[in-house]
Structure formats: structure tokens, C-alpha cells
Design a protein around this motif. Structure first.
Motif, PDB file in Angstrom:
ATOM      1  N   GLY A 104       0.812  -1.209   0.000  1.00 47.35           N
ATOM      2  CA  GLY A 104       0.000   0.000   0.000  1.00 47.35           C
ATOM      3  C   GLY A 104       0.845   1.257   0.000  1.00 47.35           C
ATOM      4  O   GLY A 104       0.534   2.235  -0.709  1.00 47.35           O
ATOM      5  N   ALA A 105       1.922   1.257   0.789  1.00 47.00           N
ATOM      6  CA  ALA A 105       2.818   2.413   0.814  1.00 47.00           C
ATOM      7  C   ALA A 105       3.501   2.607  -0.534  1.00 47.00           C
ATOM      8  O   ALA A 105       3.731   3.747  -0.966  1.00 47.00           O
ATOM      9  N   LEU A 106       3.836   1.512  -1.218  1.00 48.52           N
ATOM     10  CA  LEU A 106       4.432   1.591  -2.557  1.00 48.52           C
ATOM     11  C   LEU A 106       3.481   2.291  -3.525  1.00 48.52           C
ATOM     12  O   LEU A 106       3.885   3.210  -4.258  1.00 48.52           O
ATOM     13  N   ILE A 107       2.220   1.870  -3.525  1.00 48.92           N
ATOM     14  CA  ILE A 107       1.238   2.469  -4.438  1.00 48.92           C
ATOM     15  C   ILE A 107       1.052   3.947  -4.130  1.00 48.92           C
ATOM     16  O   ILE A 107       0.995   4.790  -5.040  1.00 48.92           O
ATOM     17  N   ALA A 108       0.969   4.283  -2.845  1.00 50.48           N
ATOM     18  CA  ALA A 108       0.791   5.690  -2.465  1.00 50.48           C
ATOM     19  C   ALA A 108       1.995   6.531  -2.870  1.00 50.48           C
ATOM     20  O   ALA A 108       1.841   7.650  -3.369  1.00 50.48           O
ATOM     21  N   ALA A 109       3.200   6.008  -2.665  1.00 55.85           N
ATOM     22  CA  ALA A 109       4.406   6.741  -3.052  1.00 55.85           C
ATOM     23  C   ALA A 109       4.475   6.940  -4.561  1.00 55.85           C
ATOM     24  O   ALA A 109       4.882   8.011  -5.042  1.00 55.85           O
ATOM     25  N   LEU A 110       4.081   5.924  -5.322  1.00 58.92           N
ATOM     26  CA  LEU A 110       4.042   6.070  -6.784  1.00 58.92           C
ATOM     27  C   LEU A 110       3.033   7.141  -7.197  1.00 58.92           C
ATOM     28  O   LEU A 110       3.260   7.892  -8.147  1.00 58.92           O
ATOM     29  N   LEU A 111       1.921   7.223  -6.479  1.00 54.95           N
ATOM     30  CA  LEU A 111       0.928   8.256  -6.765  1.00 54.95           C
ATOM     31  C   LEU A 111       1.508   9.643  -6.545  1.00 54.95           C
ATOM     32  O   LEU A 111       1.327  10.548  -7.376  1.00 54.95           O
ATOM     33  N   PHE A 112       2.231   9.818  -5.450  1.00 55.00           N
ATOM     34  CA  PHE A 112       2.848  11.116  -5.172  1.00 55.00           C
ATOM     35  C   PHE A 112       3.911  11.443  -6.220  1.00 55.00           C
ATOM     36  O   PHE A 112       4.002  12.578  -6.689  1.00 55.00           O
ATOM     37  N   GLY A 113       4.742  10.449  -6.577  1.00 57.83           N
ATOM     38  CA  GLY A 113       5.763  10.691  -7.586  1.00 57.83           C
ATOM     39  C   GLY A 113       5.165  11.026  -8.936  1.00 57.83           C
ATOM     40  O   GLY A 113       5.657  11.912  -9.644  1.00 57.83           O
ATOM     41  N   PHE A 114       4.076  10.350  -9.278  1.00 60.48           N
ATOM     42  CA  PHE A 114       3.410  10.636 -10.555  1.00 60.48           C
ATOM     43  C   PHE A 114       2.826  12.042 -10.569  1.00 60.48           C
ATOM     44  O   PHE A 114       2.944  12.766 -11.562  1.00 60.48           O
ATOM     45  N   SER A 115       2.198  12.441  -9.470  1.00 58.14           N
ATOM     46  CA  SER A 115       1.606  13.779  -9.423  1.00 58.14           C
ATOM     47  C   SER A 115       2.676  14.860  -9.523  1.00 58.14           C
ATOM     48  O   SER A 115       2.469  15.897 -10.164  1.00 58.14           O
TER      49      SER A 115
END
Length: 429
Positions: free
Chosen positions: A368-379
Motif C-alpha cells: 500500500g505504501a508503494l502504491i501511495a508513493a508512486l501516486l505522489f511521484g506521478f503527481s
């Protein structure tokens, strides 16, 4: 007539949550009024198109640039968002859990609608592969920081010092790599520096039972002051010796790196990114499938019960906090040797706090933390790309995007999250 075995009392069934239907409905409304409505008001709205580019470097096979009719594409994607909102409402009414694929479909539909709207009528193309590759790169320190938070907080130690661990790891990597002219030595020094900050956090939190949040803030300030002092006095005076650029080399995975779009993003990276893949997979397995993980979760949830079965609570907390610091320090190496840059003052730039938000959004779970971090990096990278192609949205608002997402995440967008029960509570035997 309902069966006697099926509960009908609303209190027994549980409260219906309309969080996801509401969220999807808002996204559909934004797409309908903001994207579709804007293009409909243009005289040539139906004639405008958006061009996408997938080529990235030298590849055996590439997908040529392709254009899509902007308005028609956005209408179709908006219909998908509306249908998803209705489906989420039906699922919520039946008190069932929303499948993960619905979140993926909604996220892709909204992002594609936004990109198509932003690039409508522009002569420049939207580089899909570059957008994804940049997003992954910007996510690297966030992912390492989030993994550090998971290790520490699952053990019961609040790690506010991730920001300092990232910064000290970046500093150590730059100095050692520059002095020995060996970037891989810098990669070794980074986790050692992060572990040192983690050891200080563990020492004050366990030995002296100081408030862990206060200790974390103090350590962040200490690292910031130390690195700024040495940067101004030592590194700035002799950059060639102490602060020269020493980039890690790119490692291409044969065949896999040639896959269009996905290949350059995932399999044409530095060793640091491959270590990130391994760290997430290993931590996910170890935390939930090993004796170490069981004991780690035990001391974070119920340390007294763990102590009664022979687990040394404080010793495990100390070592896990040091391990978490080392993981964060490795993430800090991305800012210098991982990106091929020299060290700069305050170059962690708040990534440690965004990593904490990613950990919370991921519910203290590595995946879950991986997905959230990828979301922040993408934004974050989305703002950079759209600024370069001349997006109608002001660049300042685009740069605010990752921090806005952070606020919504911490405010409870993902629903109720429960931290480990003994987090932040010192244990005295």
C-alpha cells in the motif's frame, strides 16, 4: 421473509460508507464540467486532437506517435467514470468491499481524460514513457522512506526523522562517492549514515523514553544544520574533492528493457531502483510471512504480551529502528549518486514527510505504501511535464499537486486507518 441466520439490524450489518461513490462522483463531475465543458465552449472543440508519444531512447520496436480526438475521448472516459461511480454506489449499498480493479480503472480514466484535455489542440506531444519514467524516479526516495516508516512504526517507534535520514544519506553518498571517485561506495555509505540517525532515534526513544515525535523533529533539525554547515565550509570550498558528480550507471535488463513503454520505465534503471524493487518485495514477505515479521508486529501491537513469550521488546525496537534508518538513508542516495547530482543544501525538500503520508495512506503495509508513493511521484512529475507542454493550468498549481494529495491522504481520504496500537508508547518491563 429473510432467513433467521441473516442479520437485518443495521447496527449488526455495519454502517454504509459512501466515501468511494462520492469520490468517484466528484471526479466524474470534474471531468464532465471541467474537461468536456471547456472543450464544448471552444468553436473548434470537436476538431481538436491530442498527440501521445511513447518513444524513449533507442529501442528495437517503438510505437509511433498517435493522435486521438480529444473531445470524443474525454466523453468516453467520463462515461467510464460515471459508470464506476454508480457501480461503487451499488456495492456500498450492498455493504460489500469495492474490488481493487475499480480503483485502477477510475484512476486511469481520470488521468487519461486530464492528459487528453491538457494536450488538446497543442502542437507539442505528451510523452507517456517519459512521464512514467520520471514518476518512478521521483518515487524512489518516497518508497524507501515509506518502507523505513513501516519497519519502525510496526515496531512501535514513530519515525518522524525520515527527512533527516534521507538528507544525511544523500550527504554521505555524495561525499564518499566524490572523495573516492566511486559512486558505488557512496551507495554503501548512504545506509550507514541513515542507520546512524536511526540509532540516535532509538537511543533517545527507548533508553530515555523521550517523546518520539519531538526526538524526530530535533534530529531533522540537527541533520539539516550539520549538512548545511559542512556544505558551506567544506564542500563549497573544494567541490572537486568533496562534492563532484558521481552518477550510478544505467543497467539495462536484456529483452525486458526493449518492451515499449514498460521496458524503459522498469528495466532501464540504476542499481538503486532495482534495490528498491527487492526491498519492497522482501519487506512484504518478511513482515507477514516470517518469524521476524510476526515478532515485529507483536512488539508494535501488544509489547507486554510479546514480552511474556520471551520476545525482547526494546532490543527489537532498537534494531528495527536502525534498520529503518538504513533503508531511508539508501533512499537518500537517490538525490545525489542516484540522480548524478552534487549535494545541495536541503535537497531532501520535504520528501521524508511525504513518505510518512504515503505510509499512512498505505495503511502501514509495504504494498500500500508503494502504491501511495508512486501516486505522489506521478503527481509531481505530471506537474513538470504539463508545465513543459504549456498546460492551461498555472504551473504553480501543478507544483502544489503532490502536497494537496498529501493533505487529503492524511485527512482520511483512504478511510479509517489504524496505527499499530503501541506506536509511540515506551515499554518498561
Amino acid at each position: 421473509m429473510p432467513s433467521e441466520n441473516v442479520p437485518t439490524d443495521p447496527e449488526v450489518l455495519g454502517r454504509i460508507s459512501y466515501r468511494w461513490p462520492t469520490t468517484y462522483g466528484v471526479l466524474a463531475l470534474v471531468a464532465l464540467l471541467g474537461f468536456v465543458g471547456t472543450l464544448l465552449r471552444r468553436e473548434d472543440g470537436w476538431q481538436q486532437s491530442t498527440t501521445y508519444q511513447s518513444r524513449y531512447g533507442d529501442q528495437w520496436f517503438t510505437i509511433p506517435n498517435f493522435s486521438v480526438p480529444a473531445l470524443l475521448t474525454i466523453i468516453i472516459l467520463t462515461a467510464v467514470l460515471i459508470a464506476s461511480a454508480v457501480y461503487a454506489f451499488v456495492v456500498a449499498r450492498s455493504r460489500r468491499e469495492l474490488p481493487a480493479w475499480v480503483h485502477i480503472v477510475v484512476g486511469l480514466a481520470f488521468v487519461l481524460a486530464f492528459l487528453t484535455w491538457a494536450g488538446a489542440g497543442k502542437t507539442s506531444v505528451i510523452p507517456i514513457t517519459s512521464l512514467l519514467a520520471g514518476a518512478l524516479a521521483l518515487s524512489v526516495p518516497l518508497i524507501f522512506g515509506a518502507m523505513s516508516g513501516v519497519i519502525c512504526e510496526r515496531s512501535g517507534i514513530i519515525n518522524i526523522a525520515i527527512e533527516g535520514q534521507l538528507l544525511f544519506g544523500a550527504f554521505a553518498a555524495a561525499v564518499i562517492a566524490s572523495f573516492f571517485a566511486a559512486p558505488y561506495l557512496g551507495l554503501v555509505a548512504a545506509p550507514i549514515a541513515g542507520a546512524a540517525v536511526g540509532a540516535l532515534l532509538a537511543w533517545f526513544s527507548v533508553q530515555y523514553q523521550v517523546n518520539q515525535i519531538i526526538v524526530g523533529v530535533v534530529l531533522n533539525t540537527l541533520v539539516l544544520g550539520l549538512t548545511s554547515f559542512f556544505f558551506s565550509t567544506v564542500l563549497a570550498d573544494n567541490r572537486e574533492t568533496w562534492n563532484a558528480r558521481q552518477p550510478l550507471g544505467i543497467i539495462e535488463i536484456p529483452i525486458l528493457s526493449q518492451i515499449p513503454i514498460v521496458g524503459p520505465v522498469l528495466f532501464r534503471q540504476t542499481i538503486l531502483v532495482y534495490l528498491m524493487y527487492a526491498a519492497v518485495i522482501l519487506l512484504q514477505f518478511m513482515l507477514f510471512r516470517s518469524r521476524w515479521g510476526l515478532r515485529t508486529r507483536a512488539v508494535g501491537e501488544h509489547p507486554k504480551a510479546a514480552d511474556t513469550v520471551g520476545i525482547k521488546v526494546n532490543k527489537r525496537r532498537v534494531w528495527n529502528t536502525i534498520l529503518g534508518g538504513a533503508v531511508a538513508g539508501l533512499g537518500g542516495a537517490f538525490f545525489t549518486v542516484g540522480s548524478g547530482l552534487a549535494f545541495g543544501r536541503e535537497m531532501s525538500a520535504g520528501n521524508g514527510f511525504i513518505a510518512l503520508a504515503a505510509m499512512i495512506m498505505g495503511k502501514w503495509n509495504p504494498t500500500g505504501a508503494l502504491i501511495a508513493a508512486l501516486l505522489f511521484g506521478f503527481s509531481k512529475n505530471l506537474g513538470n511535464v504539463l508545465s513543459s507542454i504549456g498546460s492551461p493550468i498555472p504551473s504553480q498549481l501543478l507544483l502544489m499537486l503532490p502536497y494537496v494529495i498529501t493533505i487529503f491522504a492524511v485527512a482520511g481520504l483512504v478511510g479509517r486507518v489504524r496505527a499499530p496500537a503501541a506506536e509511540g508508547i515506551p515499554y518498561t518491563k
